[in-house]
Write an enzyme that holds these catalytic residues in place. Structure first.
Site, PDB file in Angstrom:
ATOM      1  N   THR A  44       0.853  -1.189   0.000  1.00  0.00           N
ATOM      2  CA  THR A  44       0.000   0.000   0.000  1.00  0.00           C
ATOM      3  C   THR A  44       0.886   1.235   0.000  1.00  0.00           C
ATOM      4  O   THR A  44       1.795   1.343   0.825  1.00  0.00           O
ATOM      5  CB  THR A  44      -0.902   0.058   1.251  1.00  0.00           C
ATOM      6  N   ASN A  46       1.435   4.669   1.100  1.00  0.00           N
ATOM      7  CA  ASN A  46       0.883   5.506   2.169  1.00  0.00           C
ATOM      8  C   ASN A  46       1.118   6.977   1.846  1.00  0.00           C
ATOM      9  O   ASN A  46       2.190   7.341   1.348  1.00  0.00           O
ATOM     10  CB  ASN A  46       1.559   5.170   3.510  1.00  0.00           C
ATOM     11  N   GLU A 144      -3.820   4.732   3.023  1.00  0.00           N
ATOM     12  CA  GLU A 144      -3.002   3.773   2.263  1.00  0.00           C
ATOM     13  C   GLU A 144      -3.722   3.340   0.998  1.00  0.00           C
ATOM     14  O   GLU A 144      -4.888   2.980   1.050  1.00  0.00           O
ATOM     15  CB  GLU A 144      -2.783   2.508   3.064  1.00  0.00           C
TER      16      GLU A 144
HETATM   17  C1  LIG Z   1      -8.233  -2.463   0.589  1.00  0.00           C
HETATM   18  C2  LIG Z   1      -7.670  -2.491   1.970  1.00  0.00           C
HETATM   19  C3  LIG Z   1      -8.479  -2.837   3.046  1.00  0.00           C
HETATM   20  C4  LIG Z   1      -7.971  -2.880   4.331  1.00  0.00           C
HETATM   21  N1  LIG Z   1      -8.788  -3.218   5.368  1.00  0.00           N
HETATM   22  C5  LIG Z   1      -8.302  -3.310   6.616  1.00  0.00           C
HETATM   23  C6  LIG Z   1      -9.154  -3.681   7.720  1.00  0.00           C
HETATM   24  O1  LIG Z   1     -10.360  -3.917   7.562  1.00  0.00           O
HETATM   25  N2  LIG Z   1      -8.594  -3.789   8.960  1.00  0.00           N
HETATM   26  C7  LIG Z   1      -7.268  -3.526   9.188  1.00  0.00           C
HETATM   27  O2  LIG Z   1      -6.825  -3.638  10.311  1.00  0.00           O
HETATM   28  N3  LIG Z   1      -6.442  -3.148   8.165  1.00  0.00           N
HETATM   29  C8  LIG Z   1      -6.946  -3.026   6.901  1.00  0.00           C
HETATM   30  N4  LIG Z   1      -6.113  -2.644   5.859  1.00  0.00           N
HETATM   31  C9  LIG Z   1      -4.792  -2.141   6.180  1.00  0.00           C
HETATM   32  C10 LIG Z   1      -3.709  -3.163   6.262  1.00  0.00           C
HETATM   33  O3  LIG Z   1      -3.682  -3.716   7.555  1.00  0.00           O
HETATM   34  C11 LIG Z   1      -2.457  -2.347   5.952  1.00  0.00           C
HETATM   35  O4  LIG Z   1      -2.459  -2.062   4.586  1.00  0.00           O
HETATM   36  C12 LIG Z   1      -1.204  -3.027   6.368  1.00  0.00           C
HETATM   37  O5  LIG Z   1      -1.144  -3.028   7.767  1.00  0.00           O
HETATM   38  C13 LIG Z   1       0.017  -2.372   5.774  1.00  0.00           C
HETATM   39  O6  LIG Z   1       0.380  -1.219   6.451  1.00  0.00           O
HETATM   40  P1  LIG Z   1       1.714  -0.405   6.095  1.00  0.00           P
HETATM   41  O7  LIG Z   1       1.474   0.390   4.839  1.00  0.00           O
HETATM   42  O8  LIG Z   1       1.924   0.517   7.272  1.00  0.00           O
HETATM   43  O9  LIG Z   1       2.820  -1.388   5.923  1.00  0.00           O
HETATM   44  C14 LIG Z   1      -6.609  -2.585   4.557  1.00  0.00           C
HETATM   45  C15 LIG Z   1      -5.789  -2.243   3.471  1.00  0.00           C
HETATM   46  C16 LIG Z   1      -6.297  -2.197   2.188  1.00  0.00           C
HETATM   47  C17 LIG Z   1      -5.408  -1.839   1.048  1.00  0.00           C
HETATM   48  N1  LIG Z   2       0.696  -2.041  -6.533  1.00  0.00           N
HETATM   49  C1  LIG Z   2       1.207  -1.251  -5.578  1.00  0.00           C
HETATM   50  N2  LIG Z   2       0.407  -0.471  -4.830  1.00  0.00           N
HETATM   51  C2  LIG Z   2       0.929   0.327  -3.876  1.00  0.00           C
HETATM   52  N3  LIG Z   2       2.248   0.421  -3.601  1.00  0.00           N
HETATM   53  C3  LIG Z   2       3.109  -0.329  -4.326  1.00  0.00           C
HETATM   54  C4  LIG Z   2       2.628  -1.197  -5.344  1.00  0.00           C
HETATM   55  N4  LIG Z   2       3.692  -1.822  -5.915  1.00  0.00           N
HETATM   56  C5  LIG Z   2       4.789  -1.381  -5.286  1.00  0.00           C
HETATM   57  N5  LIG Z   2       4.464  -0.458  -4.329  1.00  0.00           N
HETATM   58  C6  LIG Z   2       5.467   0.219  -3.471  1.00  0.00           C
HETATM   59  O1  LIG Z   2       5.420  -0.434  -2.214  1.00  0.00           O
HETATM   60  C7  LIG Z   2       5.313   0.538  -1.157  1.00  0.00           C
HETATM   61  C8  LIG Z   2       4.357   0.051  -0.082  1.00  0.00           C
HETATM   62  O2  LIG Z   2       4.719  -1.149   0.510  1.00  0.00           O
HETATM   63  P1  LIG Z   2       4.335  -1.398   2.024  1.00  0.00           P
HETATM   64  O3  LIG Z   2       4.819  -2.767   2.338  1.00  0.00           O
HETATM   65  O4  LIG Z   2       2.895  -1.061   2.265  1.00  0.00           O
HETATM   66  O5  LIG Z   2       5.268  -0.394   2.787  1.00  0.00           O
HETATM   67  P2  LIG Z   2       4.980   0.886   3.672  1.00  0.00           P
HETATM   68  O6  LIG Z   2       4.639   0.351   5.018  1.00  0.00           O
HETATM   69  O7  LIG Z   2       6.245   1.684   3.660  1.00  0.00           O
HETATM   70  O8  LIG Z   2       3.813   1.612   3.075  1.00  0.00           O
HETATM   71  C9  LIG Z   2       4.688   1.763  -1.793  1.00  0.00           C
HETATM   72  O9  LIG Z   2       5.086   2.947  -1.125  1.00  0.00           O
HETATM   73  C10 LIG Z   2       5.207   1.717  -3.217  1.00  0.00           C
HETATM   74  O10 LIG Z   2       6.435   2.420  -3.320  1.00  0.00           O
HETATM   75 MG   LIG Z   3       1.878   0.764   2.932  1.00  0.00          MG
END
Ligand SMILES: Cc1cc2nc3c(=O)[nH]c(=O)nc-3n(C[C@H](O)[C@H](O)[C@H](O)COP(=O)(O)O)c2cc1C
Ligand SMILES: Nc1ncnc2c1ncn2[C@@H]1O[C@H](COP(=O)(O)OP(=O)(O)O)[C@@H](O)[C@H]1O
Ligand SMILES: [Mg+2]
Length: 220
Positions: A44, A46, A144
């Site tokens: 995701t 962010n 995210e």
């Molecule tokens: C489409 C989508 C739905 C999500 N739904 C939930 C949810 O219902 N509950 C939750 O705790 N996290 C949810 N998440 C968040 C994930 O837990 C989160 O993307 C993950 O912890 C990665 O976090 P990071 O970007 O800090 O690494 C969702 C993420 C996405 C993309």
């Molecule tokens: N399809 C995608 N959607 C979103 N982010 C992507 C995708 N492919 C690669 N990335 C890269 O991966 C990073 C997110 O990975 P993630 O594990 O969620 O790390 P973070 O916790 O730093 O957000 C994004 O910031 C982006 O640079």
């Molecule tokens: Mg992320």
């Protein structure tokens, strides 16, 4: 926890987004907790929470949303255009078949490819979460975006413009990581089907998505 009933296959009314949508949001892609790719296999991008206040959307409800994402040229132009070489190919093909009909009429494939990527950046389908990630009990609210496209590299520092077109579901806690992953995969399918409808597909042409002027964060 997730209610024990089947999920709706599509979100939002067929004839187009209803207020408060479309909701615009933008920001620079920053680091999160690093769990998306490594723990869930669903990266995701962010963006800072201030994206919400800039748009005057501080009060936006936590939950899962779908829409379109414009990514600044820095890295996006180095990628394949949407719909090719994607692990979401089955979904992307469906979305883009509709888009071709809606937006490009009889345009040739090569011309279409150029129109996506040029020097402008690119627009992709997205599904996103706004909130506290109850499964991980985060103490900060996050924004995210999972872009429904396979990228070979990450794109931290790129600028992302979002047109959020509808609400899919509230954020939930889960009994296991696997059940969270399963629900996010369903969200991806719901987003693909929802965006393929003409009244939602047409937003891909919103000039806002590729407007990176005055975004001093845009990576060079
Ligand atoms: C489409 C989508 C739905 C999500 N739904 C939930 C949810 O219902 N509950 C939750 O705790 N996290 C949810 N998440 C968040 C994930 O837990 C989160 O993307 C993950 O912890 C990665 O976090 P990071 O970007 O800090 O690494 C969702 C993420 C996405 C993309
Ligand atoms: N399809 C995608 N959607 C979103 N982010 C992507 C995708 N492919 C690669 N990335 C890269 O991966 C990073 C997110 O990975 P993630 O594990 O969620 O790390 P973070 O916790 O730093 O957000 C994004 O910031 C982006 O640079
Ligand atoms: Mg992320």
């Amino acid at each position: 926890m997730r209610p024990d009933k089947p999920r709706d296959p599509i979100a939002g009314p067929d004839d187009g987004p209803e207020p408060p949508f479309p909701l615009r949001l933008n920001g620079k892609v920053i680091k999160g907790f690093g769990r998306g790719s490594s723990e869930l296999g669903i990266p995701t991008a962010n963006i800072p929470l201030s994206g919400l206040s800039i748009g005057g959307h501080e009060d936006v409800e936590s939950g899962v949303y779908f829409g379109w994402a414009g990514l600044s040229p820095s890295k996006a132009t180095h990628q394949h255009p949407p719909g090719t070489e994607s692990k979401y190919k089955h979904m992307a093909v469906k979305v883009y078949e509709t888009l071709n009909a809606v937006l490009f009429g009889t345009i040739k494939e090569e011309e279409q490819k150029n129109s996506w990527t040029k020097d402008l950046g690119a627009v992709y389908p997205m599904v996103m979460s706004i909130g506290w990630n109850p499964f991980y009990k985060n103490t900060v609210r996050s924004v995210e975006v999972h872009i429904m496209h396979h990228f070979e590299t990450d794109f931290y520092g790129s600028h992302m413009n979002l047109d959020i077109l509808g609400f899919i579901r509230p954020e939930l806690d889960y009994v296991s990581k696997e059940s969270l992953i399963e629900d996010i995969k369903t969200d991806i399918d719901v987003a693909g089907r929802s965006l393929a409808r003409p009244a939602y597909a047409k937003f891909i042409k919103d000039p806002y998505l590729l407007d990176f002027k005055d975004k001093d964060e845009v990576a060079s």
